[in-house]
Design a protein around this motif. Sequence first.
Motif, short mmCIF file in Angstrom:
data_model
loop_
_atom_site.label_atom_id
_atom_site.label_comp_id
_atom_site.label_asym_id
_atom_site.label_seq_id
_atom_site.Cartn_x
_atom_site.Cartn_y
_atom_site.Cartn_z
N GLY A 114 2.97 -13.02 2.41
CA GLY A 114 2.63 -14.44 2.45
C GLY A 114 2.16 -14.93 1.09
O GLY A 114 1.80 -14.16 0.20
N ASN A 115 2.23 -16.26 0.90
CA ASN A 115 1.85 -16.90 -0.37
C ASN A 115 2.71 -16.44 -1.53
O ASN A 115 2.29 -16.52 -2.69
CB ASN A 115 0.36 -16.63 -0.68
CG ASN A 115 -0.55 -17.14 0.41
OD1 ASN A 115 -0.32 -18.19 1.00
ND2 ASN A 115 -1.60 -16.37 0.71
N ASN A 116 3.90 -15.92 -1.21
CA ASN A 116 4.84 -15.48 -2.24
C ASN A 116 4.24 -14.39 -3.13
O ASN A 116 4.53 -14.29 -4.32
CB ASN A 116 5.29 -16.66 -3.11
CG ASN A 116 6.72 -16.51 -3.59
OD1 ASN A 116 7.55 -15.88 -2.94
ND2 ASN A 116 7.02 -17.10 -4.73
N GLU A 117 3.40 -13.55 -2.55
CA GLU A 117 2.81 -12.42 -3.27
C GLU A 117 3.63 -11.16 -3.02
O GLU A 117 4.05 -10.89 -1.90
CB GLU A 117 1.37 -12.18 -2.82
CG GLU A 117 0.41 -13.27 -3.22
CD GLU A 117 -1.01 -12.98 -2.78
OE1 GLU A 117 -1.95 -13.39 -3.48
OE2 GLU A 117 -1.19 -12.33 -1.73
N LEU A 118 3.85 -10.41 -4.07
CA LEU A 118 4.62 -9.18 -3.98
C LEU A 118 3.67 -8.00 -3.80
O LEU A 118 2.76 -7.80 -4.61
CB LEU A 118 5.45 -8.98 -5.25
CG LEU A 118 6.33 -7.74 -5.27
CD1 LEU A 118 7.49 -7.89 -4.29
CD2 LEU A 118 6.87 -7.49 -6.68
N VAL A 119 3.87 -7.23 -2.75
CA VAL A 119 3.04 -6.06 -2.48
C VAL A 119 3.80 -4.81 -2.92
O VAL A 119 4.89 -4.54 -2.43
CB VAL A 119 2.66 -5.96 -0.99
CG1 VAL A 119 1.74 -4.78 -0.76
CG2 VAL A 119 2.02 -7.25 -0.52
N CYS A 120 3.23 -4.07 -3.85
CA CYS A 120 3.86 -2.86 -4.38
C CYS A 120 3.10 -1.63 -3.88
O CYS A 120 1.88 -1.57 -3.97
CB CYS A 120 3.82 -2.86 -5.91
SG CYS A 120 4.38 -4.39 -6.70
N VAL A 121 3.84 -0.66 -3.39
CA VAL A 121 3.25 0.63 -3.04
C VAL A 121 3.57 1.59 -4.16
O VAL A 121 4.73 1.86 -4.45
CB VAL A 121 3.79 1.16 -1.70
CG1 VAL A 121 3.25 2.55 -1.42
CG2 VAL A 121 3.43 0.21 -0.55
N THR A 122 2.53 2.10 -4.81
CA THR A 122 2.70 3.02 -5.94
C THR A 122 2.15 4.39 -5.56
O THR A 122 1.72 4.62 -4.44
CB THR A 122 1.96 2.49 -7.18
OG1 THR A 122 0.54 2.68 -7.00
CG2 THR A 122 2.24 1.00 -7.40
N ASN A 123 2.15 5.28 -6.53
CA ASN A 123 1.61 6.62 -6.29
C ASN A 123 0.10 6.64 -6.16
O ASN A 123 -0.48 7.63 -5.71
CB ASN A 123 2.02 7.57 -7.42
CG ASN A 123 3.47 8.02 -7.29
OD1 ASN A 123 4.10 7.78 -6.28
ND2 ASN A 123 3.98 8.66 -8.33
N LEU A 124 -0.57 5.53 -6.56
CA LEU A 124 -2.03 5.50 -6.55
C LEU A 124 -2.61 4.52 -5.53
O LEU A 124 -3.82 4.46 -5.38
CB LEU A 124 -2.55 5.16 -7.95
CG LEU A 124 -2.24 6.17 -9.05
CD1 LEU A 124 -2.82 5.70 -10.38
CD2 LEU A 124 -2.78 7.55 -8.70
N GLU B 254 4.02 -3.95 5.36
CA GLU B 254 4.24 -5.36 5.66
C GLU B 254 2.93 -6.11 5.41
O GLU B 254 1.86 -5.61 5.73
CB GLU B 254 4.65 -5.58 7.12
CG GLU B 254 6.11 -5.27 7.41
CD GLU B 254 7.07 -6.30 6.84
OE1 GLU B 254 6.62 -7.43 6.53
OE2 GLU B 254 8.26 -5.97 6.71
N LYS B 255 3.04 -7.30 4.83
CA LYS B 255 1.87 -8.16 4.65
C LYS B 255 2.05 -9.37 5.56
O LYS B 255 2.99 -10.14 5.41
CB LYS B 255 1.73 -8.61 3.20
CG LYS B 255 0.42 -9.36 2.92
CD LYS B 255 0.25 -9.62 1.44
CE LYS B 255 -1.11 -10.24 1.13
NZ LYS B 255 -1.22 -11.62 1.62
N MET B 256 1.16 -9.50 6.54
CA MET B 256 1.19 -10.61 7.49
C MET B 256 -0.10 -11.40 7.33
O MET B 256 -1.19 -10.84 7.54
CB MET B 256 1.33 -10.08 8.92
CG MET B 256 2.61 -9.31 9.18
SD MET B 256 2.66 -8.57 10.84
CE MET B 256 2.62 -10.06 11.88
N GLN B 257 0.04 -12.69 6.95
CA GLN B 257 -1.12 -13.49 6.61
C GLN B 257 -1.95 -12.74 5.56
O GLN B 257 -1.44 -12.43 4.50
CB GLN B 257 -1.96 -13.80 7.86
CG GLN B 257 -1.31 -14.79 8.82
CD GLN B 257 -0.24 -14.15 9.70
OE1 GLN B 257 -0.45 -13.10 10.28
NE2 GLN B 257 0.89 -14.80 9.81
N ASN B 258 -3.19 -12.43 5.85
CA ASN B 258 -4.02 -11.73 4.88
C ASN B 258 -4.14 -10.24 5.16
O ASN B 258 -4.92 -9.54 4.50
CB ASN B 258 -5.42 -12.35 4.85
CG ASN B 258 -5.39 -13.78 4.34
OD1 ASN B 258 -4.67 -14.11 3.40
ND2 ASN B 258 -6.18 -14.65 4.97
#
Length: 313
Positions: free
Chosen positions: A102-112, A140-144
Motif C-alpha cells: 500500500g501507498n506505493n511502497e516497495l517491500v524488499c526481503v533481504t538476507n538481513l 504481502e503488505k496489506m494496509q499497514n
Amino acid sequence: VTLKDFLQCSYIKKQIAMKTKLSLLTLFFSINGVFAINGLTTITNPLVGNQRSNAMAVDNNGKIYCGANNGLMKYENNTWTNYNTVNSSLNADTIRLLNMGGNNELVCVTNLGVSIFDGVSFVNIPYSTLGVNNNVNAIEKMQNDIWLGTNTGLFKFDGNSVTTYSVANNKLNNDTVLSLKPWNNELWVATINGLTKIDAGGNSYTYLSSNSGLKQNLIRDLEVFQNKLYIAYAPDNVDFINVQYFNGAIFSQLNDAATKVKIDRFYNIDKMAATPQGLILGDTYGELIYFNIITGQVESTGSNFSAMINIGW
C-alpha cells in the motif's frame, strides 16, 4: 478518416491502453533482458557477470524494480538506477523477494530482514524484530501490516508487535507457507498441507481436499484473476497444467485440454501472474507458458526466466 481520427476512436484508444499495460504486466527477467510477452518491450539487462534477478515488481507509476544479488535496481525513463548498501540505506545487497504494498511502497526481503522503500529512502526492519529467521518464502503488505510466510508459520507485523499463525495455535494446518495472496478482504495462505484464509479479525479457516473441492493439499502458488483465486498444484497424469480456480464457493479445474500436446506432464507449475486475458504460468524448468483462459489455448511460451511480476489488475 485521418490517422488522428482513427487513433481518437475510443475502441482503438482502449486497445492501445490495454496493450501498453499488458506489455508492462507480463514482464519477466531473463539472462538477455526484460521482455514483454504479447508486447513489444525489450529492456537491456542491467545485470553483469553471474548476477541474476531474484524478484520483480512494478509500482503504480510504471517503474520497474528488480531485486538481485547486488542490490535493488529501478528502471525509470529508460534508465536503470542501482541502490545498494554503499550508496543507500538498504540493509543488505541480496534481495530475495519484492512486494508492492500500500501507498506505493516497495517491500524488499533481504538476507538481513525487510527493507521498505518509499522511492527515496529505505526503512529497515531486522528479522529479530519480525520474529522470524531468514526463511521467508512469501511476503504481502496489506494496509499497514506486513505478512511473512515462512517454513515455521505465518507472521504478521503491524509496526509494533508480531502475531503468529501456526499449527501450534490452530491457525494453520501446516507451518510451511509457500504463497500469500490478498483476495476479498482476506489473506489467503498456501501451505504444503491446505489452503487457509484469514479474515480481518484474525480468524482462520483451512480448505482441504477432504472438506472441500480442493484438488490437492500441497499448493505451490496463488494468483487472483477476474475476481477468482487461482491455485497451482503439482502436475498429475490427468491435468498437465494443474491449476484450479475458486469463486468463493466452488473449486473448478482450469480447462487445459488444448494444451496437452504442448505441455509435458512433468512440468511443475510453481509461479503464476495475471494478465487481462489469462495467466502466465512458470514452471520449475524455467519455462514460461501463457495460457489464454478465454480461448483455452497456449498462446506463447518463453525462454528461461528467474522472476515474474504481477501489477494487480
